[in-house]
Motif scaffolding. Structure first.
Motif, mmCIF file in Angstrom:
data_model
loop_
_atom_site.group_PDB
_atom_site.id
_atom_site.type_symbol
_atom_site.label_atom_id
_atom_site.label_comp_id
_atom_site.label_asym_id
_atom_site.label_seq_id
_atom_site.Cartn_x
_atom_site.Cartn_y
_atom_site.Cartn_z
ATOM 1 N N GLY A 152 29.547 42.209 41.370
ATOM 2 C CA GLY A 152 28.716 42.754 40.308
ATOM 3 C C GLY A 152 27.393 42.035 40.101
ATOM 4 N N LYS A 153 26.520 42.674 39.346
ATOM 5 C CA LYS A 153 25.226 42.062 38.995
ATOM 6 C C LYS A 153 25.408 40.713 38.313
ATOM 7 C CE LYS A 153 22.798 46.452 38.095
ATOM 8 N NZ LYS A 153 22.208 47.291 37.021
ATOM 9 N N SER A 154 26.471 40.604 37.542
ATOM 10 C CA SER A 154 26.737 39.380 36.782
ATOM 11 C C SER A 154 27.251 38.250 37.655
ATOM 12 C CB SER A 154 27.769 39.666 35.686
ATOM 13 O OG SER A 154 29.031 40.005 36.269
ATOM 14 N N GLY A 155 27.577 38.562 38.906
ATOM 15 C CA GLY A 155 28.179 37.575 39.788
ATOM 16 C C GLY A 155 29.690 37.631 39.811
ATOM 17 N N LYS A 156 30.266 38.472 38.968
ATOM 18 C CA LYS A 156 31.721 38.601 38.940
ATOM 19 C C LYS A 156 32.197 39.398 40.142
ATOM 20 C CE LYS A 156 35.603 40.309 36.165
ATOM 21 N NZ LYS A 156 36.059 40.875 34.879
ATOM 22 N N GLN A 157 33.268 38.930 40.779
ATOM 23 C CA GLN A 157 33.854 39.635 41.915
ATOM 24 C C GLN A 157 34.975 40.537 41.429
ATOM 25 O OE1 GLN A 157 33.029 39.426 45.542
ATOM 26 N NE2 GLN A 157 34.088 41.351 45.113
ATOM 27 N N TYR A 158 34.786 41.836 41.561
ATOM 28 C CA TYR A 158 35.814 42.797 41.174
ATOM 29 C C TYR A 158 36.712 43.083 42.376
ATOM 30 C CZ TYR A 158 32.986 43.428 37.001
ATOM 31 O OH TYR A 158 32.306 43.211 35.830
ATOM 32 N N ILE A 159 37.895 43.629 42.106
ATOM 33 C CA ILE A 159 38.907 43.765 43.150
ATOM 34 C C ILE A 159 39.079 45.202 43.634
ATOM 35 C CG2 ILE A 159 41.310 43.333 43.793
ATOM 36 C CD1 ILE A 159 39.629 40.816 43.271
ATOM 37 N N ASP A 160 39.417 46.124 42.737
ATOM 38 C CA ASP A 160 39.743 47.488 43.160
ATOM 39 C C ASP A 160 38.860 48.545 42.509
ATOM 40 O OD1 ASP A 160 40.682 47.281 40.604
ATOM 41 O OD2 ASP A 160 42.795 47.547 41.098
ATOM 42 N N GLY A 161 37.767 48.137 41.922
ATOM 43 C CA GLY A 161 36.822 49.050 41.293
ATOM 44 C C GLY A 161 35.791 48.229 40.546
ATOM 45 N N ILE A 162 34.674 48.848 40.180
ATOM 46 C CA ILE A 162 33.597 48.104 39.534
ATOM 47 C C ILE A 162 32.972 48.973 38.442
ATOM 48 C CG2 ILE A 162 31.941 48.861 41.316
ATOM 49 C CD1 ILE A 162 30.495 46.160 40.960
ATOM 50 N N PRO A 163 32.707 48.409 37.268
ATOM 51 C CA PRO A 163 32.032 49.184 36.211
ATOM 52 C C PRO A 163 30.669 49.667 36.699
ATOM 53 C CG PRO A 163 32.919 47.119 35.338
ATOM 54 C CD PRO A 163 33.031 47.043 36.830
ATOM 55 N N PRO A 164 30.278 50.875 36.360
ATOM 56 C CA PRO A 164 29.003 51.428 36.849
ATOM 57 C C PRO A 164 27.805 50.528 36.576
ATOM 58 C CG PRO A 164 30.291 53.144 35.798
ATOM 59 C CD PRO A 164 31.031 51.867 35.558
#
Length: 338
Positions: free
Chosen positions: A179-191
């Motif tokens: 993500g833009k925030s640097g958070k690594q998502y696993i099975d989907g990502i907030p728009p």
């Protein structure tokens, strides 16, 4: 009009890179939206029976009752608990601990555009057909769906839905879900976390690989979404007084277009087995029939999407004939069986 379930298109077509129709298949069909169907169904449920903001976090079975445990501390006793909260259901393990989503190796970029945002030339094609185009190792499809607000089925008030399937091996998927925030998502990502650079890359790829109508459709989507594609296949749909239905039991890839249909059939057929005097005995027959159909649909969706996963460079990827894709995508279960 509550008697109308969606928009209609009589034909399916494919387009060449100049935007001309290159293949067609006559298959009249109704296209709707999850939001519209949900609104119709939700209006029939009393607010007193619909609990918002209090998640079910556990289930226990004691004697002749199944008990749902809620986050806020409430407990609800029932004769039968139906788990219908989708592929990510954490409650599914109360029925089948072995059923877990499996990544298919590709993603679907998705978007919806209001018809009144599109040029007249593009709209003439996009609003009248179910469209499928096959860039190498990819597929993009579009079709008209209900709009929002009044007169949602009037041309000009509707929306065009699109999904673009692209291979994404694990390393690519991980990058897409950073993500833009640097958070690594696993099975989907907030728009709102999807990075600008990968959206821009999507627009650039559309410019080189898609017909002008679909290129415009993608570019007019302010915030495309990313949907990693997963399979889910259960071996059980029932544990005494607990059952699973819909995507909580089986999730097929979108190519079969049966997510809503399968869930509706699960629910409708279940209703036929709920005789108060003998439903516990009858549920085994219901489960057996739904397991057969669920496995069939998931397997068919894998066949239809097999050319979209990443492949070894030493292998030769065999792309399907687009006319077969037009004939086989999102058709009635009766047409498959017959």
């Amino acid at each position: 009009n509550s008697n109308v379930l969606g928009t209609t298109a009589r034909s399916r077509v494919s387009l060449d890179l100049d935007g001309n129709i290159s293949a067609s298949h006559n298959y009249p069909q109704v296209y709707t939206s999850w939001q519209y169907l949900f609104t119709i169904l939700r209006e029939n449920i009393d607010n007193k029976c619909y609990f918002m903001g209090d998640d079910c976090i556990g289930i226990k079975q004691i004697n002749d009752k199944a008990i749902a445990l809620f986050e806020g501390g409430k407990e609800k006793k029932s004769d039968l608990i139906i788990i219908a909260n989708g592929i990510k259901s954490e409650l599914r393990s109360y029925v089948d601990k072995s059923a877990n989503p499996k990544y298919a190796g590709y993603v679907g970029w998705r978007g919806v555009v209001n018809e009144n945002q599109l040029s007249a030339k593009s709209l003439d094609t996009l609003s009248n057909y179910f469209i499928v185009v096959l860039p190498y190792n990819q597929q993009i499809a579009s079709y008209p769906i209900a709009g929002e607000g009044e007169d949602p089925f009037t041309k000009g008030n509707r929306r065009i839905n699109w999904i673009w399937y692209k291979p994404a091996p694990d390393k690519v998927l991980k990058s897409l879900l950073l993500g833009k925030s640097g958070k690594q998502y696993i099975d989907g990502i907030p728009p709102d976390e999807i990075r600008t650079d990968i959206v821009q890359a999507l627009y650039e790829e559309a410019n080189s690989k898609l017909p002008p109508q679909l290129k415009e459709l993608v570019e007019m989507t302010a915030q495309p979404l990313i949907q990693p594609i997963f399979d889910l296949e259960s071996q059980k749909m029932r544990n005494n007084r607990i059952v699973t239905i819909g995507d909580a039991a089986f999730t097929a890839r979108p190519h079969v277009g049966m997510g809503v249909t399968k869930a509706a059939k699960d629910a409708f057929t279940l209703s036929e087995y709920l005789d108060p005097n003998k439903f516990l005995e009858s549920l085994n027959d219901w489960e057996s029939s739904r397991l057969i159909e669920g496995k069939f649909i998931v397997n068919r969706s894998r066949i239809l999407g097999k050319y979209l996963s990443s492949y070894d460079e030493n292998e030769t990827l065999e792309m399907p004939d687009v006319i077969n894709v037009l004939k086989d995508t999102a058709i009635s279960l009766n047409d498959i069986i017959n």
